[in-house]
Every structure is written in C-alpha cells, then in structure tokens.
Design a protein around this motif. Sequence first.
Motif, PDB file in Angstrom:
ATOM      1  N   ILE A 175      42.695  12.332   9.088  1.00  0.00           N
ATOM      2  CA  ILE A 175      42.833  13.248  10.075  1.00  0.00           C
ATOM      3  C   ILE A 175      41.389  13.655  10.835  1.00  0.00           C
ATOM      4  N   LEU A 176      40.367  13.574   9.846  1.00  0.00           N
ATOM      5  CA  LEU A 176      39.136  13.859  10.590  1.00  0.00           C
ATOM      6  C   LEU A 176      38.632  12.448  11.461  1.00  0.00           C
ATOM      7  N   GLY A 177      39.374  11.320  11.159  1.00  0.00           N
ATOM      8  CA  GLY A 177      38.974  10.114  12.033  1.00  0.00           C
ATOM      9  C   GLY A 177      39.866  10.150  13.198  1.00  0.00           C
ATOM     10  N   LEU A 178      40.836  10.810  13.567  1.00  0.00           N
ATOM     11  CA  LEU A 178      41.598  10.957  14.612  1.00  0.00           C
ATOM     12  C   LEU A 178      40.855  10.828  15.755  1.00  0.00           C
ATOM     13  N   PRO A 179      41.320   9.946  17.055  1.00  0.00           N
ATOM     14  CA  PRO A 179      40.472   9.461  17.988  1.00  0.00           C
ATOM     15  C   PRO A 179      40.364  10.640  18.958  1.00  0.00           C
ATOM     16  N   PHE A 180      39.318  10.524  20.061  1.00  0.00           N
ATOM     17  CA  PHE A 180      38.957  11.484  21.274  1.00  0.00           C
ATOM     18  C   PHE A 180      38.707  12.720  20.596  1.00  0.00           C
ATOM     19  N   GLY A 181      38.167  12.908  19.443  1.00  0.00           N
ATOM     20  CA  GLY A 181      37.649  14.236  19.020  1.00  0.00           C
ATOM     21  C   GLY A 181      39.034  15.403  18.735  1.00  0.00           C
ATOM     22  N   LEU A 182      40.086  14.728  18.569  1.00  0.00           N
ATOM     23  CA  LEU A 182      41.199  15.547  18.291  1.00  0.00           C
ATOM     24  C   LEU A 182      41.094  16.499  17.151  1.00  0.00           C
ATOM     25  N   ALA A 183      40.689  15.882  15.907  1.00  0.00           N
ATOM     26  CA  ALA A 183      40.673  16.822  14.847  1.00  0.00           C
ATOM     27  C   ALA A 183      39.471  17.832  14.842  1.00  0.00           C
ATOM     28  N   GLY A 184      38.402  17.619  15.690  1.00  0.00           N
ATOM     29  CA  GLY A 184      37.572  18.739  16.206  1.00  0.00           C
ATOM     30  C   GLY A 184      38.003  19.801  16.659  1.00  0.00           C
ATOM     31  N   LEU A 185      38.706  19.224  17.796  1.00  0.00           N
ATOM     32  CA  LEU A 185      39.348  20.018  18.846  1.00  0.00           C
ATOM     33  C   LEU A 185      40.366  21.175  18.254  1.00  0.00           C
ATOM     34  N   VAL A 186      41.122  20.825  17.217  1.00  0.00           N
ATOM     35  CA  VAL A 186      42.041  21.558  16.565  1.00  0.00           C
ATOM     36  C   VAL A 186      41.480  22.346  15.616  1.00  0.00           C
ATOM     37  N   LEU A 187      40.755  21.636  14.685  1.00  0.00           N
ATOM     38  CA  LEU A 187      40.257  22.526  13.347  1.00  0.00           C
ATOM     39  C   LEU A 187      39.122  23.329  13.933  1.00  0.00           C
ATOM     40  N   GLY A 188      38.670  23.243  14.933  1.00  0.00           N
ATOM     41  CA  GLY A 188      37.574  24.051  15.383  1.00  0.00           C
ATOM     42  C   GLY A 188      38.034  25.146  16.109  1.00  0.00           C
ATOM     43  N   ALA A 189      39.281  25.179  16.708  1.00  0.00           N
ATOM     44  CA  ALA A 189      40.001  26.262  17.322  1.00  0.00           C
ATOM     45  C   ALA A 189      40.618  27.141  16.457  1.00  0.00           C
ATOM     46  N   ILE A 190      41.235  26.517  15.261  1.00  0.00           N
ATOM     47  CA  ILE A 190      42.021  27.182  14.258  1.00  0.00           C
ATOM     48  C   ILE A 190      41.282  27.863  13.217  1.00  0.00           C
ATOM     49  N   ASN A 191      40.154  27.328  12.972  1.00  0.00           N
ATOM     50  CA  ASN A 191      39.330  27.718  11.656  1.00  0.00           C
ATOM     51  C   ASN A 191      39.355  29.286  11.583  1.00  0.00           C
ATOM     52  N   GLN A 192      38.791  29.963  12.572  1.00  0.00           N
ATOM     53  CA  GLN A 192      38.523  31.405  12.414  1.00  0.00           C
ATOM     54  C   GLN A 192      39.861  32.087  11.929  1.00  0.00           C
ATOM     55  N   LEU A 193      41.180  31.587  12.617  1.00  0.00           N
ATOM     56  CA  LEU A 193      42.327  32.279  12.352  1.00  0.00           C
ATOM     57  C   LEU A 193      42.750  31.889  10.919  1.00  0.00           C
ATOM     58  N   ILE A 194      42.248  30.922  10.227  1.00  0.00           N
ATOM     59  CA  ILE A 194      42.278  30.573   8.825  1.00  0.00           C
ATOM     60  C   ILE A 194      41.599  31.479   8.080  1.00  0.00           C
ATOM     61  N   GLY A 201      36.161  28.658  22.432  1.00  0.00           N
ATOM     62  CA  GLY A 201      34.857  27.942  22.244  1.00  0.00           C
ATOM     63  C   GLY A 201      34.680  27.015  20.982  1.00  0.00           C
ATOM     64  N   GLY A 202      35.333  27.537  19.951  1.00  0.00           N
ATOM     65  CA  GLY A 202      35.100  26.649  18.641  1.00  0.00           C
ATOM     66  C   GLY A 202      35.863  25.270  18.745  1.00  0.00           C
ATOM     67  N   GLY A 203      37.048  25.438  19.592  1.00  0.00           N
ATOM     68  CA  GLY A 203      37.658  24.407  20.037  1.00  0.00           C
ATOM     69  C   GLY A 203      36.728  23.346  20.402  1.00  0.00           C
ATOM     70  N   VAL A 204      36.155  23.576  21.514  1.00  0.00           N
ATOM     71  CA  VAL A 204      35.306  22.974  22.637  1.00  0.00           C
ATOM     72  C   VAL A 204      34.270  22.462  21.723  1.00  0.00           C
ATOM     73  N   GLY A 205      33.570  23.343  20.967  1.00  0.00           N
ATOM     74  CA  GLY A 205      32.479  22.794  20.101  1.00  0.00           C
ATOM     75  C   GLY A 205      32.620  21.869  19.199  1.00  0.00           C
ATOM     76  N   GLY A 206      33.884  22.170  18.188  1.00  0.00           N
ATOM     77  CA  GLY A 206      34.388  21.229  17.359  1.00  0.00           C
ATOM     78  C   GLY A 206      34.768  19.852  17.976  1.00  0.00           C
ATOM     79  N   PHE A 207      35.311  19.842  19.016  1.00  0.00           N
ATOM     80  CA  PHE A 207      35.551  18.757  19.995  1.00  0.00           C
ATOM     81  C   PHE A 207      34.193  17.642  20.064  1.00  0.00           C
ATOM     82  N   PHE A 208      33.175  18.570  20.517  1.00  0.00           N
ATOM     83  CA  PHE A 208      31.913  17.918  20.756  1.00  0.00           C
ATOM     84  C   PHE A 208      31.381  17.117  19.519  1.00  0.00           C
ATOM     85  N   GLY A 209      31.550  18.229  18.425  1.00  0.00           N
ATOM     86  CA  GLY A 209      30.977  17.552  17.129  1.00  0.00           C
ATOM     87  C   GLY A 209      31.529  16.572  16.439  1.00  0.00           C
TER      88      GLY A 209
END
Length: 467
Positions: free
Chosen positions: A292-311, A400-408
């Motif tokens: 999952i963390l190895g998904l291309p184009f930063g997808l994992a960072g985008l999704v997990l960064g966006a939903i983390n605080q919901l979790i 913002g979390g999704g965008v930052g996670g995408f970059f990371g």
Amino acid sequence: MSNNKEIAKEVIAAVGGKENIRSVAHCATRLRIMVNDENKIDKNTVEGIEKVKGAFYNSGQFQIIFGTGTVNKVYEEVVGLGVNEGSTGEMKQETKKQGNLFQRIIRTFGDVFVPIVPVLVATGLFMGLRGLLTQEQVLAVFGMVPADISPNFLLYTEVLTDTAFAFLPALVAWSSFKVFGGSPVIGIVLGLMLVNPVLPNAYAVAGGTADPITMFGFIPVVGYQGTVLPAFIAGFVGAKLERWLRKYVPETLDLLITPFATLLIMSILSLFVIGPVFHSLEEVVLNATIWILGLPFGLAGLVLGAINQLIVVTGIHHLFNFLEIQLLANTGVNPYNGIITASVAAQGGATLAVAMKTKSKKLKALAYPSTLSAFLGITEPAVFGVNLRYVKPFVFGLVGGGVGGFFGDLVGLEATGMSLTVIPGTLLYLNDQILLYILGNVIAIAVAFTLTYLFGYSDKMREEIEG
C-alpha cells in the motif's frame, strides 16, 4: 496546584458528582471517565471549565481534553478528591461490553501497544542521532572521516538502537499479560524465550546466514526477533491459561505449579504453534502494508494523509502502532510517519488560521495554544477544541494532510522511529531527508491555513454556531 484542584471539583460536579463516576484514568492528553449514567453529564459546563480544550463521549468513556502535562495534574487532583482510580486494565474491563467487536479489538490493541511506545520513541531518536553522528558532512565539521569513529563507540550505539527491537517480543508479551490479567513477569520470561540466543536469529535466517531448526521433523523453528503478533497472541493465551490454573491449583502449591505449568505449556505452544502460524500472518500484514505504501504517484500518502485525523477522531488510530512497529522491526524505517506528520501539521495550520482571523479573545486564547500543541504532535486540542466545532477548518485540515502526505510519499520520506511528528519529528530525519521533511510540513500547513483563512472560518460562523 490549588487552581487544578478547583478544576477537578468543577469536572466532578459537571459529570454528575462522585456517585456517577465509576472510575477515572488518563492518557497523554485526555482525562477518561467511566460514568454510570451518561445523561447526567453536562457537556457544555465541562467545555466551559478553565483549561478544558474539548470533551466528547466515546466507547463508553467521557473524555475531557486537557493536553499534555495538565491532564496529569488534574487527574491527581480528581483522584485526591476521592474518585475511584482505574488502571488501564480495569477501565478495559469496564468498557469491554461497550462498542462493537471491532472497537473492542482496537481498544485492546491500544491497551497493549501504547505502554511500549515510549521506549520505541527513544530508540527512534537514538537511530536518528546515530545517523547524524556518522554522516560524512557532520564529521567533516570536526575534521573527521567515518574511518575515525571508534569501533567501540559504534558498538555502544548499536546497544542503544538494537536492544528494544531485539527483545521486542518480551515487551509485547509483558504488556499483553498485564492487559489480559496475567502476571507480567511471566510474560517477560515467555517473550524472552521467543528470542533466546540458542534459537537461530530471525534476521540471520532472513539474510541467509543461518538455517531454522526443524522440530519433530516438520516444524521450522527460529527466533522471533522483531515480531509482534506471536508475542501478542502468546501473551493473550498465556494470561488466560495462568488465570485458569489459579482457579484450580491449591493456594499452597500456587507459587510452585502455576508459573511452571504456564511457562512449560506456553513455551511449547508459542515456539511450535503460535509462533509459526502468526509470524506467517504477520508477514502477510507487513507485505500488504509495504504494498500500500508503495503505490505509485503518491496515492498512499494522499489517501492516508487525508483520512488519518478522521481515524484519530474515531479512536482506532492505535491500530497503526502495530503497523509502524512492524515496519521498524522488519525494515528499519517507517515511511508511514512522514504521512502522519502531514495530517497533524495540517490540523495545526487550520487552527492557526482560525486564531489569526477571529476577533474573539476567548477563541484566540484557545486556538493559539492548540496550534502549538498540534505543531508539537498532539492534535486533540486543535481538532476537538476548534476545528471540529466549526467543521470547515477540520475538512480543510484533511485536505492539507492529503497534499502534505502526497508530497512525503512522492519524495520517499522514511523516519527512523515512530510517534514523533511535526517539530519533534525532525529528530527522526537527521539525515539527508530533513529538508524534505520540513518542506512536507510547510506544504501541509500552508494548504490548510490558506483554505481555512479564505473559506473555512468567519466570526459570523462562530456566532451562528455558539448562538
């Protein structure tokens, strides 16, 4: 101190008095109160008490957010006023029938793994400092090269960085025994049996420099260095077995028979059944996480960064402690941290926008400290005290979390440890990634701040919500 005592008195009164409180405990930021009747809680009064940054009812507990440091002092005053003090285990027993099965499982994971996180945090810092001290650029400042570092010094740093993960099963089994009502010392010994030096080292076997021992002609046995699930299950089964034995073993023989029988039976089960089965399952979970963390184009960072605080809001975020521990123990790095930190920083950015835009002195007094708390890695005051109250700041914080996670994710951030984020988290990136880490945080904060300042908050919105 007297001020905290007054706060404690107000809290007790607002939740229905001592007679409505079954027990009280606390975590890093929240006072957790088990009550007899939820309807007797005056939530508005609680939220108006000095130093309270938010309050909510979840999983059978009324949780009041005070923030780090403050919660410890208020807790001591509440207990000092005669409220029943509940341990984590006792509170778990009181809440075990509340919530669905999934929620109860997640709470149990949290109960087991949260107590061992501090030593893993320390280990991550040791790894970061070791990486810093062995960098050519840093050594050049002192006129040194890597060859100048003493082998004995490097050996000492290995003691600092390797011990917690080498004996990780002992930590997990200890905590698991404690949570499930067994004797923690038996858990420690059982966990140490899983990594006894006479067994082939798990890392050596994985590296091809050692072979498993074959028992009974068909069971491959290795040490379980760096494993989590086998020790967790062994602790659960072992604690239940010990408690069952104590029911039937005469008191005069309890000291002799119960530990002996527990360790004998559990050593056999752990090494030959639980270990092989659950280590295989653990590898599946680890490989799935890495995929999952190895998904291309930063997808994992985008999704997990966006939903983390919901979790985090749902309270099931402790599940990710297990995944982070697995990543560190098996790969030596934690790519999930860079994604998490973006989600944390973004909520701080959204709260900062509220603080700067509002004219309300009361809201400023709440929002600015909550922003600082988020930038130090604790989001509850910002999320529950400010952002969720006005909704849009929370949503833009998720963006913002999704965008930052995408970059990371795109730049491949990899922490040396866990549980430290934003400003303290820089200590986990004391290598060539530190500038990228800072930039990821800045991006997350900037996106959340800008969106919230322009579209997410106004004093008119506050007046409408607060009446």
